[in-house]
Design an enzyme around this catalytic site. Structure first.
Site, mmCIF file in Angstrom:
data_model
loop_
_atom_site.group_PDB
_atom_site.id
_atom_site.type_symbol
_atom_site.label_atom_id
_atom_site.label_comp_id
_atom_site.label_asym_id
_atom_site.label_seq_id
_atom_site.Cartn_x
_atom_site.Cartn_y
_atom_site.Cartn_z
ATOM 1 C CG ASP A 106 9.374 3.808 -4.496
ATOM 2 O OD1 ASP A 106 9.666 2.617 -4.722
ATOM 3 O OD2 ASP A 106 9.609 4.373 -3.418
ATOM 4 C CG ASP A 152 13.869 4.168 -1.237
ATOM 5 O OD1 ASP A 152 13.451 4.589 -2.324
ATOM 6 O OD2 ASP A 152 13.439 3.126 -0.699
#
Length: 249
Positions: A106, A152
């Site tokens: 990420d 997420d």
């Protein structure tokens, strides 16, 4: 022949409504398309499926017509709930490894390139949850959005669900690790929003969610002397043990 279970994105949401199981019939209906002995399509559903489908269709039309962020979020959260229900990490060790790798993944795709940010901004689909940062000024009609990708939500959520299974496997009537993981997610999300507001720049949410969601439960396990037990937990092994116990009975 093929069998299809009618599962609609909003079913988990409808199922959480207080009293829904009492108001709706749980009798299972069968819809079958066949020619002679050949079954081409078979659907099994109950009234909760039907209501969920009707609501999904209504929200789908609303989303297609208006592209409103509330409709987008309803679908996004419904998909997230389904994802958490369907995905299994197998063991806490797998979860720690996966989230650790995604931590660096990420960071690279958000800070190292503009690909992920551009895709999130330009792809007009419920793959993210959005909230207008100018909500106080413009209410639900705000247009300056902060975004949170479904990954997420789902990926830490799957790990937190695994912590709940670990709590249950201990048989102590305590969900300490689940609540710790849930609180850790809220803390990580609050930090993400705070950093986003301060720097006014896209942030990799897993940069803040992984240390909290993984670190806090592991820290608690160290304090309680259950670190080895937590890391060694494997739900597949537990299922095999339960199956063996049933065979012995």
């Amino acid at each position: 022949s093929s069998g299809i279970n009618a599962e609609w994105p909003l079913r988990p949401v409808v199922g959480m409504i207080p009293g829904s199981s009492l108001l709706l019939e749980n009798e299972l209906y069968h819809l079958k398309f066949n020619k002679g002995a050949n079954v081409y399509l078979e659907c099994k559903f109950d009234m909760l499926h039907v209501v969920s489908m009707a609501l999904s269709a209504a929200f789908g039309v609303w989303y297609l017509m208006k592209k409103h962020w509330l409709a987008n979020n309803i679908f996004g959260l419904a998909f997230s709930v389904n994802g958490i229900e369907m995905i299994s990490l197998g063991s806490v060790k797998n979860g720690c490894i996966l989230l650790s790798l995604l931590f660096f993944y990420d960071i690279f795709w958000v800070f190292g390139t503009e690909v992920m940010v551009e895709v999130a901004k330009n792809l007009d689909a419920p793959i993210k949850v959005v909230f207008p940062m100018d909500f106080i000024e413009k209410g639900i009609f705000g247009g300056n959005f902060a975004m949170l990708g479904l990954g997420d939500i789902v990926l830490p959520g799957v790990f937190i669900a695994l912590l709940l299974r670990y709590d249950v496997s201990k048989g102590e009537n305590s969900n300490l690790y689940f609540y710790a993981g849930f609180a850790a997610y809220i803390l990580g999300l609050a930090i993400t929003i705070g950093i986003l507001t301060i720097f006014n720049a896209a942030q990799p949410a897993l940069l803040y969610l992984v240390p909290t969601c993984v670190g806090i439960p592991l820290l608690i396990s160290l304090i309680k002397g259950e670190f080895n037990s937590l890391i060694a937990y494997n739900e597949e092994t537990k299922e095999e043990e339960k199956a063996d116990e049933k065979k012995e009975e």
